[in-house]
Design an enzyme around this catalytic site. Sequence first.
Site, PDB file in Angstrom:
ATOM      1  N   ARG A  52       1.040  -1.133  -0.217  1.00  0.00           N
ATOM      2  CA  ARG A  52      -0.029  -0.069  -0.159  1.00  0.00           C
ATOM      3  C   ARG A  52       0.794   1.270  -0.248  1.00  0.00           C
ATOM      4  O   ARG A  52       0.642   2.206  -1.150  1.00  0.00           O
ATOM      5  CB  ARG A  52      -0.797   0.108   1.396  1.00  0.00           C
ATOM      6  N   ASN A  75      -2.361  -3.601   8.321  1.00  0.00           N
ATOM      7  CA  ASN A  75      -3.271  -4.788   8.530  1.00  0.00           C
ATOM      8  C   ASN A  75      -3.678  -5.037   7.003  1.00  0.00           C
ATOM      9  O   ASN A  75      -2.591  -4.633   6.134  1.00  0.00           O
ATOM     10  CB  ASN A  75      -4.698  -4.824   9.034  1.00  0.00           C
ATOM     11  N   HIS A 116      -5.640  -3.655   4.653  1.00  0.00           N
ATOM     12  CA  HIS A 116      -5.451  -2.767   3.403  1.00  0.00           C
ATOM     13  C   HIS A 116      -3.946  -2.055   3.098  1.00  0.00           C
ATOM     14  O   HIS A 116      -3.455  -2.267   2.546  1.00  0.00           O
ATOM     15  CB  HIS A 116      -5.914  -1.609   3.796  1.00  0.00           C
ATOM     16  N   CYS A 117      -2.496  -1.891   4.374  1.00  0.00           N
ATOM     17  CA  CYS A 117      -2.016  -1.597   4.422  1.00  0.00           C
ATOM     18  C   CYS A 117      -0.865  -2.574   3.448  1.00  0.00           C
ATOM     19  O   CYS A 117       0.561  -2.639   2.906  1.00  0.00           O
ATOM     20  CB  CYS A 117      -0.669  -2.244   5.701  1.00  0.00           C
ATOM     21  N   ILE A 118      -1.738  -3.951   3.394  1.00  0.00           N
ATOM     22  CA  ILE A 118      -0.583  -4.903   2.301  1.00  0.00           C
ATOM     23  C   ILE A 118      -1.048  -5.183   0.987  1.00  0.00           C
ATOM     24  O   ILE A 118       0.068  -6.043   0.258  1.00  0.00           O
ATOM     25  CB  ILE A 118      -0.561  -6.812   3.330  1.00  0.00           C
TER      26      ILE A 118
END
Length: 362
Positions: free
Chosen positions: A89, A349, A351-353
Amino acid sequence: MQTPKQDGWFFPAEFEQHARTYMIWPTRRDTWREAAGPAQQTFAAVAAAIARFEPVTMLVAPEVLAQARQQLPAAVQVVELATNDAWCRDTGPAFLVNQNGQLRSVNWGFNAWGGTVDGLYTPWNLDDQVASAVAQLEQAPCYQLKDFILEGGSFHVDGDGTAMVTASCLLSAGRNPTLSKTEIEARLKDYLNVTKVLWLPAGIYQDETNGHVDNICNFVRPGEVVLAWPTDEQTPQYQLSQADWTYLHQVTDARGRHLKIHKVLVPTNLRLTAPEAAGIEANTSAKPRLAGDYLGASYINFYFCNGGLILPSFQMPEDQLALAQFKQLFPQRQIIQLPTREILLGGGNIHCITQQVPAHIG
């Protein structure tokens, strides 16, 4: 190329159609415990869930290419690329489209969430090359803005002229200290092609990104947001969420709408355990991860995909409340909730990956 705004390109909302999702395979041992084994299982589960709705490409370091290919579903494409860590992200490009449905991208500067001021690790040179590499894979000509530090998790857009950020992150000393708030906002308007930027005061308590917006608030649709809300009013998170709630009630979006705000309860009592901390290798060039560290868990760190939504769970009673609420908010989407504590241990979490490529022609 001038700026996306001048050229007629814009960053579409994440809840619109995607062509593909990109992820990065985790290997960093001072971020992920037990040589990243548990994190890899979780990343594989997230990739498999997304692949039910749209194509997925996993970027994998050359030395673990065979291992990743064995662990990932056949439907997930594997591409060799060396990185410093696995936060696609924040290191991937921001993809833009125009009215003809064509694709371009923006390559921001990346300095591991704060560089020498409060960055999380050094070096970050490989991560800083991810955006251009992914843009080349997608054959998306790239606007270069390397002198401007910005991560994908630090902004959301509603697809209708509004962007949303947190002041705690974008005004942090390690990002763009020579730029004023007005100058930062102008960059966002020019390169995301929005007309209004909402500046929430803060993010999740002790979020090591200085409070990325993708952990605290997101657009459900234009004019409507979900906001992380603590289960305990005596926690530090309550003051942060209350400040954001007050701000969101006072502002309007780019179309002049007052926002409809849905509170989503989030746990505030999760901490890194001693056994988990023992499995994380110490490294003087990275932020230490110690037993007792607060874990900023949030269901807001979810991911839209075509016809679906991938939602975190933390083995908490709040999991079922969040699932029921998201089913009500998104009746047309299939909600898949996955246990994601292993991603949380690394500081983020779902969304971050992940990083979406919007639907486009060609």
